[in-house]
Scaffold this motif. Sequence first.
Motif, PDB file in Angstrom:
ATOM      1  N   ARG A 207      -8.048-106.187 -57.652  1.00  0.00           N
ATOM      2  CA  ARG A 207      -7.871-107.387 -56.836  1.00  0.00           C
ATOM      3  C   ARG A 207      -7.761-107.005 -55.360  1.00  0.00           C
ATOM      4  O   ARG A 207      -7.247-105.928 -55.018  1.00  0.00           O
ATOM      5  CB  ARG A 207      -6.610-108.146 -57.240  1.00  0.00           C
ATOM      6  CG  ARG A 207      -6.432-108.339 -58.735  1.00  0.00           C
ATOM      7  CD  ARG A 207      -7.462-109.254 -59.369  1.00  0.00           C
ATOM      8  NE  ARG A 207      -7.297-109.285 -60.813  1.00  0.00           N
ATOM      9  CZ  ARG A 207      -6.569-110.169 -61.474  1.00  0.00           C
ATOM     10  NH1 ARG A 207      -5.922-111.107 -60.811  1.00  0.00           N
ATOM     11  NH2 ARG A 207      -6.463-110.125 -62.774  1.00  0.00           N
ATOM     12  N   ARG A 245      -1.908-110.069 -59.957  1.00  0.00           N
ATOM     13  CA  ARG A 245      -1.751-111.421 -59.407  1.00  0.00           C
ATOM     14  C   ARG A 245      -0.848-111.401 -58.170  1.00  0.00           C
ATOM     15  O   ARG A 245      -1.041-112.169 -57.236  1.00  0.00           O
ATOM     16  CB  ARG A 245      -1.169-112.367 -60.460  1.00  0.00           C
ATOM     17  CG  ARG A 245      -2.112-112.637 -61.618  1.00  0.00           C
ATOM     18  CD  ARG A 245      -1.541-113.653 -62.597  1.00  0.00           C
ATOM     19  NE  ARG A 245      -1.702-115.024 -62.102  1.00  0.00           N
ATOM     20  CZ  ARG A 245      -1.329-116.095 -62.797  1.00  0.00           C
ATOM     21  NH1 ARG A 245      -0.761-115.955 -63.986  1.00  0.00           N
ATOM     22  NH2 ARG A 245      -1.495-117.310 -62.309  1.00  0.00           N
ATOM     23  N   GLU A 248      -3.021-110.269 -55.323  1.00  0.00           N
ATOM     24  CA  GLU A 248      -3.915-111.363 -54.939  1.00  0.00           C
ATOM     25  C   GLU A 248      -3.184-112.410 -54.101  1.00  0.00           C
ATOM     26  O   GLU A 248      -3.765-113.026 -53.211  1.00  0.00           O
ATOM     27  CB  GLU A 248      -4.489-112.006 -56.194  1.00  0.00           C
ATOM     28  CG  GLU A 248      -5.958-112.263 -56.130  1.00  0.00           C
ATOM     29  CD  GLU A 248      -6.538-112.638 -57.474  1.00  0.00           C
ATOM     30  OE1 GLU A 248      -7.754-112.450 -57.639  1.00  0.00           O
ATOM     31  OE2 GLU A 248      -5.806-113.107 -58.363  1.00  0.00           O
TER      32      GLU A 248
END
Length: 450
Positions: A207, A245, A248
């Motif tokens: 990411r 995540r 990100e």
Amino acid sequence: MERSVLTVGGSDSGGGAGIQADLKTFAALGIHGLSVITAVTAQNTLGVRDVFPVPAEMIASQLDAVADDFDILWAKTGMLFSPDAISLVAERLNALDCSVVVDPVMAAEAGGSLIADGALPALIEKLIPLASVVTPNIFEAEAITGVKVSDLESARAAALRIIDMGARAVVITGGHLECRTAGLPAGECVDILVTKDGAACISGRRRSGGNHGVGCTYSAALTAYLSAGMSLQEAARQAQEFSARSIEGSRQVGRGTAPVDQTAGLREDAERFRVLSSLDQAVSMLAEERMFVDLIPEVGSNIGMAIHGARSEMDVAAVEGRIVRAGRRAHVSGCMRFGASRHIARIVLAAMRFDPGIRAAMNIKLDEYVLSEAARMGLRISSFDRCEEPPGESTMSWGTARAIERLGAVPDIIWDSGGMGKEPMIRILGRDAVSVATVAIMLSRAVGKR
């Protein structure tokens, strides 16, 4: 008594790593976090300026305090800094008889040493033998073992040496492995999990985003998942996804390396729920409005809405099977899900590039009277001509951008007169699905009075 997880490590005044990252991770995963601070750092996103080791008696007092009141089955260690602190923490955790995840923190992502000279032998001799899992990055693995880590095979060799030191399992995180030189698939990040029984590669999509605090976040997430009873391999997989995540969702809050955001997944999940709720309300409004059926085109209508910061079609929810005519009523022929309509998604994503607040759209049939009523209502109107579309372009992306360019702003209404095999159409744009549906209903009532 509810479970609590203990983190023992350093404080990051910038809030991105260390104890702060651990506690945010525990909270995001529904765990009550306990903390023992071993050092206070003066640091920010640009690096570590200074380190103040907490006196041994204060570390001991903190450990005693949490041990006297809480049932501690799992703990993780981060920055311990000095040989004395490492020895003390190892002794007390051993007495607690809890499972321990050791994150052998040595340097800050933004720069600066977080371990004192001469402390590494204490880490190897006193703490690693207590570890249920050790979670080094490749640089930490090299420092502990002397093995140069450049690919998955050398990472496995380093992990086996750490197991020989007494650890029961090792996860060498692969975020610093370059895909080309390590022989990894492009765009992938691979962690290697090693126990005395074998090795497993845990692969995930790499990411983009800031990574200050990602090592602390990974080890804290792994500890939280293990404390919930997950298997080691599943916990490692979930911790990798949680960390990804968080990367990100990182926030550029300073001038250096952006800290990861442990609540990014929670916020996105909540946003997706809000989008689906708005869409559900909008679809119910349209289905209940008897006049709306007259605005449904031959191909059917659809309505969609994007999450904040949408980047792809999977960030835009719509009706999977469209809204169609069923006699004199509008019938919703499918459920609502993200990625359901490429057509609507392209309109919304194109509009969001000009105005991120415009996150919803729907299509209705073209009618000159509808356009005149829209103008009378004060709605901004623009259009595009399919004959002008350049080869290789997506009509909805190009057409939306073209209509915006012609008006100099994102319009409320975009229309086109169709083309070969293409029905003439109106698109209504707005800030959410309910506001778009409201405009469609107002226009349908105006047509009904004609």
